[in-house]
Design a protein around this motif. Structure first.
Motif: not given
Length: 345
Positions: A166-174
């Motif tokens: 979960k902490e490695d999920l890449i979603d573009g939020s950063k």
């Protein structure tokens, strides 16, 4: 004398289907590792997910896709051993965008008539795609549709399941203004835009052109399988913080890049930094009336996958990708949005 009525007389040969499964069994099971339980031929595939207990917060990712009308060119050229790679690629590259590692893959093949040799070639391509992506080919279904599909017709569907912490999920939020957009080269049109390609180059959209030089061009460049970026990207995410990724599929740049950007962000793509690709160079030469907007809304134009990183990470990201054989291009930058989400400069 009345004709004997049977399922076979209606166009479905179950014995041929059983023989087909026997022939592909060894090839399919070459993708199986210790997590696959049982073999091919059951009512369902079984996959041991006990390894997920080693995750803090495991997230399962799933994806499904097809190959579209690229199948029509494969049929016309009688080249069926790469179309399965396309099928796997379209699915695994999609879940890869979120940082997901593919675990297992399922396929669905519908055909007018089961032609074993052709089906074996299709499955061989699927097997190769699974090996390239590290996914187990857990099972599938082949269905004859006599009367609704011509004997020479077939269609493909693929389904993949993957996992990511979960902490490695890449979603573009950063992603933020100033971040750099890196593009990885495609092999050509991959599996998108073929309805337009057929309209441009095939007679009536269904027959190969009379011009043999053009036939050779299509055979060499249009049927190149979709690139699978899994190993390159999984290597990258272990070494560099990746803020966002994009698989350039149907809809091209204009539709796909905004999917990972917030409403306040846009991307500026530098035309001069995009690579030349023989297929798209030819399309632009043959059809100068096609606008830039149309081209970049339909095709990947030589960039099949995009990675967004901070300026400080560009060198390390490029090195990690090149280590796996990728051709990397610094194609753009993230900006604050004015009017358009995608700008070419």
């Amino acid at each position: 004398m009345q004709e004997e009525i049977s399922y076979k007389s209606a166009g479905v040969d179950t014995e041929a289907g059983q023989e087909f499964v026997k022939k592909i069994k060894q090839n399919v099971e070459s993708t199986h590792g210790p997590r696959v339980i049982g073999g091919l031929g059951g009512f369902s595939g079984a996959f041991d997910v006990s390894f997920l207990k080693n995750y803090k917060n495991p997230i399962l990712l799933s994806g499904t896709d097809g190959v579209g009308t690229k199948l029509e060119l494969a049929r016309l050229f009688n080249i069926h051993d790469t179309i399965g790679i396309d099928l796997v690629a379209m699915c695994v590259n999609d879940i890869l965008v979120s940082g997901g590692e593919p675990l297992f893959f399922l396929d669905y093949i519908a055909c007018g008539k089961l032609i074993p040799e052709r089906m074996e070639r299709i499955v061989a391509g699927i097997v190769k795609g699974c090996k390239l992506s590290g996914a187990a080919l857990l099972g599938g279904e082949t269905a004859e549709h006599p009367g609704t599909m011509d004997p020479d017709e077939y269609d493909l569907g693929g389904f993949v399941v993957g996992a990511v912490e979960k902490e490695d999920l890449i979603d573009g939020s950063k992603i933020k203004p100033g971040d750099i957009v890196l593009g990885l080269e495609s092999s050509g049109p991959h599996s998108n835009g073929f309805s337009l390609i057929r309209k441009l180059y095939l007679e009536g959209g269904r027959k190969l052109p009379a011009n043999q030089e053009l036939v050779g061009f299509l055979k060499e460049f249009a049927l190149r399988p979709t690139r699978i970026y899994v190993q390159s990207i999984l290597n990258l995410t272990k070494k560099v913080e990746v803020k966002g990724m994009v698989h350039i599929t149907g809809g091209g740049f204009y539709e796909n890049i905004p999917r990972v950007l917030s409403d306040s962000l846009a991307v500026e793509i530098k035309r001069d930094n995009l690579p030349e690709n023989p297929f798209f160079t030819r399309v632009q030469k043959d059809f100068p009336s096609l606008t830039e907007k149309e081209l970049y809304s339909t095709f990947n134009m030589g960039i099949g996958y995009i990675v967004i990183v901070s300026p400080e990470s560009v060198a390390d990201a490029t090195a990690a990708l090149e280590e796996k054989g990728e051709l990397v291009h610094k194609i753009g930058v993230i900006t604050s949005k004015n009017k358009e989400s995608v700008l070419f400069v």
